[in-house]
Design an enzyme around this catalytic site. Structure first.
Site, PDB file in Angstrom:
ATOM      1  N   HIS A   1      -7.922  -2.592   9.105  1.00 28.98           N
ATOM      2  CA  HIS A   1      -9.124  -3.219   8.940  1.00 28.98           C
ATOM      3  C   HIS A   1     -10.065  -3.430  10.214  1.00 28.98           C
ATOM      4  O   HIS A   1     -10.332  -4.396  10.653  1.00 28.98           O
ATOM      5  CB  HIS A   1      -8.774  -4.691   8.377  1.00 28.98           C
ATOM      6  CG  HIS A   1      -7.808  -4.679   7.154  1.00 28.98           C
ATOM      7  ND1 HIS A   1      -7.605  -6.057   6.431  1.00 28.98           N
ATOM      8  CD2 HIS A   1      -7.673  -3.652   6.351  1.00 28.98           C
ATOM      9  CE1 HIS A   1      -7.016  -5.326   5.454  1.00 28.98           C
ATOM     10  NE2 HIS A   1      -6.865  -4.170   5.375  1.00 28.98           N
TER      11      HIS A   1
ATOM     12  N   GLU B   1       0.906  -1.269  -0.204  1.00 25.47           N
ATOM     13  CA  GLU B   1       0.009   0.001   0.038  1.00 25.47           C
ATOM     14  C   GLU B   1       0.817   1.255  -0.074  1.00 25.47           C
ATOM     15  O   GLU B   1       0.262   2.581   0.174  1.00 25.47           O
ATOM     16  CB  GLU B   1      -0.799  -0.048   1.258  1.00 25.47           C
ATOM     17  CG  GLU B   1      -2.002  -1.181   1.188  1.00 25.47           C
ATOM     18  CD  GLU B   1      -3.079  -0.945   0.155  1.00 25.47           C
ATOM     19  OE1 GLU B   1      -2.824  -0.011  -0.639  1.00 25.47           O
ATOM     20  OE2 GLU B   1      -3.878  -1.934   0.254  1.00 25.47           O
TER      21      GLU B   1
END
Length: 214
Positions: free
Chosen positions: A97, A76
């Site tokens: 998350h 990412e």
């Protein structure tokens, strides 16, 4: 070791997130801007985050060349650097998350401004970024667009990303996002959540803007 103190902050942040159920295992990534000329710290790819050591955190440049450390930057990293380019006020990015934000991510549902703290600390309604494959330039563009000048964004079918002028503020932004997402989802089980009145929203948005300038 370069930036030892800052690397320790990232390791401690991952442990904080896992202890509070906001991230788990190999998921998530954290970065920090440590030099305005373009030096960053970022978590490595393939690491179990709660087991990381300070030396596992990588030092990279704008081109993701590793300046110190072993391994590859998080997949990412492209999104993190895109955020830094678009937002000079941001010096830390946290992707996690977290459960309730992830529920909104799979529903692809924006988080409306139902709580005052959502506006004061995050900047208003939190948008869901259009879906794109993890680690792509397309995802980076979508995230920057949906983030705007706010301190958090939800990633379609993925999770959440929060930013701040430092790592503490970025972590706080993630916590505020998760609290608001939880409140919104639970309230939705009983009825239709009521957004803040427009006048209150405008007042709190000004507070958010002043906090950013402080």
């Amino acid at each position: 070791m370069l930036y030892e103190s800052e690397r320790k902050q990232i390791v401690e942040a991952f442990r904080f997130l896992e202890e509070r159920g906001l991230n788990y295992g190999y998921s998530g990534n954290i970065s920090m801007r440590v030099d305005k000329r373009g030096v960053f710290l970022i978590s490595p790819s393939g690491a179990k985050k709660s087991k990381m050591r300070p030396e596992d955190v990588l030092v990279v440049d704008w081109n993701l060349n590793v300046l110190d450390g072993q391994g590859r930057p998080s997949v990412e990293a492209v999104t993190h650097l895109a955020v830094y380019k678009a937002r000079p006020d941001v010096n830390a990015v946290v992707h996690a998350h977290s459960p309730y934000a992830s529920i909104l991510a799979v529903l692809r549902r924006n988080l409306p401004p139902i709580l005052e703290e959502t506006v004061i600390y995050l900047g208003g309604e939190i948008l869901v970024a259009r879906y794109a494959v993890t680690g792509t330039d397309e995802l980076a563009r979508n995230v920057v667009e949906a983030l705007g000048e706010r301190n958090a964004v939800i990633l379609s079918n993925h999770g959440a990303l929060a930013v701040g002028k430092n790592l503490e503020e970025a972590i706080d932004s993630l916590v505020y996002l998760e609290r608001a997402a939880r409140t919104y989802i639970l309230a939705s089980l009983l009825g239709e959540p009521t957004p803040l009145p427009r006048e209150a929203y405008e007042i709190e948005l000004e507070i958010f803007k002043r906090r950013k300038q402080a």
